[in-house]
Design a protein around this motif. Structure first.
Motif, PDB file in Angstrom:
ATOM      1  N   LEU A  27       0.836  -1.207   0.000  1.00  0.00           N
ATOM      2  CA  LEU A  27       0.000   0.000   0.000  1.00  0.00           C
ATOM      3  C   LEU A  27       0.873   1.260   0.000  1.00  0.00           C
ATOM      4  N   SER A  28       0.390   2.318  -0.624  1.00  0.00           N
ATOM      5  CA  SER A  28       1.141   3.573  -0.611  1.00  0.00           C
ATOM      6  C   SER A  28       1.003   4.217   0.771  1.00  0.00           C
ATOM      7  N   ALA A  29       1.886   5.166   1.047  1.00  0.00           N
ATOM      8  CA  ALA A  29       1.867   5.856   2.344  1.00  0.00           C
ATOM      9  C   ALA A  29       0.494   6.502   2.569  1.00  0.00           C
ATOM     10  N   GLU A  30      -0.043   7.057   1.477  1.00  0.00           N
ATOM     11  CA  GLU A  30      -1.344   7.728   1.554  1.00  0.00           C
ATOM     12  C   GLU A  30      -2.451   6.731   1.924  1.00  0.00           C
ATOM     13  N   GLU A  31      -2.387   5.556   1.295  1.00  0.00           N
ATOM     14  CA  GLU A  31      -3.389   4.507   1.560  1.00  0.00           C
ATOM     15  C   GLU A  31      -3.308   4.015   3.008  1.00  0.00           C
ATOM     16  N   VAL A  32      -2.073   3.857   3.502  1.00  0.00           N
ATOM     17  CA  VAL A  32      -1.892   3.392   4.888  1.00  0.00           C
ATOM     18  C   VAL A  32      -2.490   4.428   5.848  1.00  0.00           C
ATOM     19  N   LYS A  33      -2.235   5.689   5.558  1.00  0.00           N
ATOM     20  CA  LYS A  33      -2.729   6.767   6.425  1.00  0.00           C
ATOM     21  C   LYS A  33      -4.263   6.742   6.494  1.00  0.00           C
ATOM     22  N   GLU A  34      -4.843   6.623   5.328  1.00  0.00           N
ATOM     23  CA  GLU A  34      -6.299   6.594   5.214  1.00  0.00           C
ATOM     24  C   GLU A  34      -6.901   5.384   5.947  1.00  0.00           C
ATOM     25  N   THR A  63      -5.513   3.665   8.364  1.00  0.00           N
ATOM     26  CA  THR A  63      -5.304   3.804   9.806  1.00  0.00           C
ATOM     27  C   THR A  63      -6.423   4.629  10.440  1.00  0.00           C
ATOM     28  N   VAL A  64      -6.781   5.721   9.766  1.00  0.00           N
ATOM     29  CA  VAL A  64      -7.852   6.584  10.278  1.00  0.00           C
ATOM     30  C   VAL A  64      -9.163   5.807  10.335  1.00  0.00           C
ATOM     31  N   LYS A  65      -9.415   5.025   9.278  1.00  0.00           N
ATOM     32  CA  LYS A  65     -10.669   4.251   9.230  1.00  0.00           C
ATOM     33  C   LYS A  65     -10.714   3.195  10.333  1.00  0.00           C
ATOM     34  N   ILE A 102     -11.440  -7.682  16.838  1.00  0.00           N
ATOM     35  CA  ILE A 102     -10.758  -8.174  15.625  1.00  0.00           C
ATOM     36  C   ILE A 102     -11.714  -8.265  14.425  1.00  0.00           C
ATOM     37  N   PRO A 103     -12.945  -8.827  14.574  1.00  0.00           N
ATOM     38  CA  PRO A 103     -13.875  -8.833  13.428  1.00  0.00           C
ATOM     39  C   PRO A 103     -14.188  -7.423  12.903  1.00  0.00           C
ATOM     40  N   THR A 104     -14.216  -6.422  13.795  1.00  0.00           N
ATOM     41  CA  THR A 104     -14.483  -5.049  13.353  1.00  0.00           C
ATOM     42  C   THR A 104     -13.379  -4.574  12.409  1.00  0.00           C
ATOM     43  N   ILE A 105     -12.133  -4.854  12.774  1.00  0.00           N
ATOM     44  CA  ILE A 105     -11.016  -4.424  11.917  1.00  0.00           C
ATOM     45  C   ILE A 105     -11.044  -5.200  10.587  1.00  0.00           C
ATOM     46  N   GLU A 106     -11.348  -6.471  10.670  1.00  0.00           N
ATOM     47  CA  GLU A 106     -11.433  -7.286   9.434  1.00  0.00           C
ATOM     48  C   GLU A 106     -12.478  -6.698   8.487  1.00  0.00           C
ATOM     49  N   GLN A 107     -13.579  -6.252   9.073  1.00  0.00           N
ATOM     50  CA  GLN A 107     -14.658  -5.669   8.271  1.00  0.00           C
ATOM     51  C   GLN A 107     -14.200  -4.382   7.579  1.00  0.00           C
ATOM     52  N   VAL A 108     -13.437  -3.549   8.289  1.00  0.00           N
ATOM     53  CA  VAL A 108     -12.927  -2.301   7.693  1.00  0.00           C
ATOM     54  C   VAL A 108     -12.034  -2.634   6.502  1.00  0.00           C
ATOM     55  N   MET A 109     -11.181  -3.650   6.664  1.00  0.00           N
ATOM     56  CA  MET A 109     -10.292  -4.049   5.571  1.00  0.00           C
ATOM     57  C   MET A 109     -11.126  -4.501   4.361  1.00  0.00           C
ATOM     58  N   LYS A 110     -12.166  -5.261   4.646  1.00  0.00           N
ATOM     59  CA  LYS A 110     -13.032  -5.787   3.590  1.00  0.00           C
ATOM     60  C   LYS A 110     -13.774  -4.648   2.884  1.00  0.00           C
ATOM     61  N   ASP A 111     -14.403  -3.766   3.671  1.00  0.00           N
ATOM     62  CA  ASP A 111     -15.187  -2.664   3.122  1.00  0.00           C
ATOM     63  C   ASP A 111     -14.352  -1.742   2.239  1.00  0.00           C
ATOM     64  N   ASN A 112     -13.055  -1.680   2.497  1.00  0.00           N
ATOM     65  CA  ASN A 112     -12.199  -0.786   1.738  1.00  0.00           C
ATOM     66  C   ASN A 112     -11.344  -1.521   0.695  1.00  0.00           C
ATOM     67  N   ASN A 113     -11.770  -2.726   0.403  1.00  0.00           N
ATOM     68  CA  ASN A 113     -11.104  -3.561  -0.602  1.00  0.00           C
ATOM     69  C   ASN A 113      -9.636  -3.855  -0.303  1.00  0.00           C
TER      70      ASN A 113
END
Ligand SMILES: [Zn+2]
Ligand SMILES: [Zn+2]
Length: 429
Positions: free
Chosen positions: A227-234, A236-238, A309-320
């Motif tokens: 991931l780009s630095a910008e993507e990681v930042k985004e 992390t916030v999510k 942990i499922p909440t974080i997994e969901q964020v990863m999923k929702d953001n592709n």
């Protein structure tokens, strides 16, 4: 004399005897707590000097050698039996009361912090980069004070009191190691008590049954380093936003609000009752082909911990980003301080009976960011952990532990010694 009158006389007589015995019991109890008060006042200035000596000579976790020597000497001079083979630089002072009773333990921590904050006191740390920024110097002075006060009341003291001076609290190692030590199983106290000085008004004593703090967890999220630095930042916030739950948009991460009468710990509708927060600064770094994010989260509700942990997994999923995810795990899962509900209630009653109704302030919330390895003792034996106010807002003294401006109003030593000498005295019966 007829039978009825005899019976009546017997009843009156029994009642009077009971009343007299009760009256005398009450009288001697009042005398004991008065003697505790006088004794505390007598040694207060000396305890302040002891605290300042610890403050000037702080030692980090695992290095509490000088601290141990001073405590050991003090306890031996009081006539206590002393054990040091407990773990690290720990010390246990054993005080036997003249009367039969329970085995009660009191815990005080010994270690300081790796800090180098400006200190405006006249008794600054003489050790560069090490400071008593959590108040353990205060705790040690209070424990020494209780030992002295109870030793002077030994003739009327029931049971045995174990004063556990525990090293390595800040690293969460000391209490666990002590409870695993053979000598601890030999002592096997029936109950354990302890306190932490904190930012509440000086002298205020606060407690609640069950959790005193939020559950503290440290999570590590690992994903492919693509991931780009910008993507990681985004991202992390999510993730951070997904880990925030608070009552009506309140801000339980603003810890200074714990003393606010409208939203703080003393209010039954406190904002510190039901929340999930993630610390502000996620630590993000890459290692070989893996990108890591480490973050501490604080959850008040034990039942909801499984959702993190499922909440974080969901964020990863929702953001592709699901295909980038490698793992999510806990790298730190410390137990939290859990006050035994029965002992908490009986302690409040005991203190309210001696010092007046409302003497102990009820606590309705769970403090974020802090925790105490006292939890390990409570896993073995029932115990109660109190908060003791050390702030004096008029004097600009704010006892917010670990904060750069941490300072303590030493009057709390007097309250601590008097109150908990009384409590331990009653608990031994
Ligand atoms: Zn601390
Ligand atoms: Zn501490």
């Amino acid at each position: 004399m007829n039978k009825q009158i005899l019976l009546l006389l017997l009843v009156v007589n029994t009642f009077c005897t009971q009343y007299i015995v009760y009256g005398q019991g009450k009288k001697s109890e009042i005398a004991t707590h008065e003697s505790i008060r006088l004794e505390t006042d007598k040694i207060f200035e000396r305890l302040v000097q002891i605290r300042r000596d610890f403050h000037e000579n702080p030692e980090l976790a695992g290095k509490e050698k000088r601290t141990q020597e001073i405590i050991k000497k003090y306890l031996l001079d009081l006539g206590l039996q002393v054990e040091t083979d407990i773990y690290g630089y720990g010390v246990v002072g054993i005080l036997e009361g003249a009367k039969k009773g329970k085995k009660i333990a009191w815990r005080a921590e010994m270690d300081a912090l790796p800090n180098d904050f400006p200190d405006k006191s006249d008794f600054k740390s003489k050790v560069k980069g090490v400071q008593h920024g959590c108040g353990h110097d205060i705790h040690m002075a209070i424990a020494i004070g209780i030992a002295e006060v109870l030793a002077k009341n030994k003739k009327s003291l029931h049971g045995t009191v174990y004063f556990i001076f525990q090293p390595e609290e800040e690293t969460f190692a000391g209490a666990k190691k002590i409870t695993e030590n053979e000598i601890f199983s030999k002592f096997k106290p029936d109950e354990i008590y302890g306190l932490h000085v904190t930012a509440l008004p000086v002298g205020q004593i606060m407690v609640k049954p069950n959790e005193m703090f939020a559950y503290q967890k440290e999570i590590r999220i690992q994903f492919k380093n693509t991931l780009s630095a910008e993507e990681v930042k985004e991202l992390t916030v999510k993730i951070r936003n997904s880990l925030v739950r608070s009552k009506n948009g309140s801000k339980p991460w603003e810890i200074q609000s714990i003393t606010d009468p409208k939203i703080g710990l003393t209010n039954p509708n406190t904002i510190f009752k039901d929340y999930l927060i993630a610390e502000e600064n996620f630590r993000a770094y890459s290692k070989n082909d893996v990108f890591r994010i480490d973050a501490e989260v604080y959850e008040t509700d034990a039942a909801r911990l499984k959702n993190i942990i499922p909440t974080i997994e969901q964020v990863m999923k929702d953001n592709n980003y699901a295909s980038h995810l490698l793992s999510i795990m806990y790298i730190k899962e410390n137990p939290t301080v859990l006050n035994d509900p029965n002992l908490t209630r009986s302690s409040i009653n005991t203190l309210d009976n001696i010092y007046g109704k409302g003497f102990v302030t009820p606590d309705y919330g769970q403090v974020p960011y802090f925790n105490d390895d006292f939890a390990y003792f409570q896993q073995k034996i029932p115990g109660v952990y109190f908060l003791l106010g050390g702030s004096n807002f008029e004097k600009g003294i704010i006892a917010m532990n670990h904060a750069p401006n941490f300072e303590v109003d030493e009057e709390c030593i007097r309250t601590g010694v008097r109150t908990f000498s009384s409590l331990l005295f009653q608990k031994g019966k």
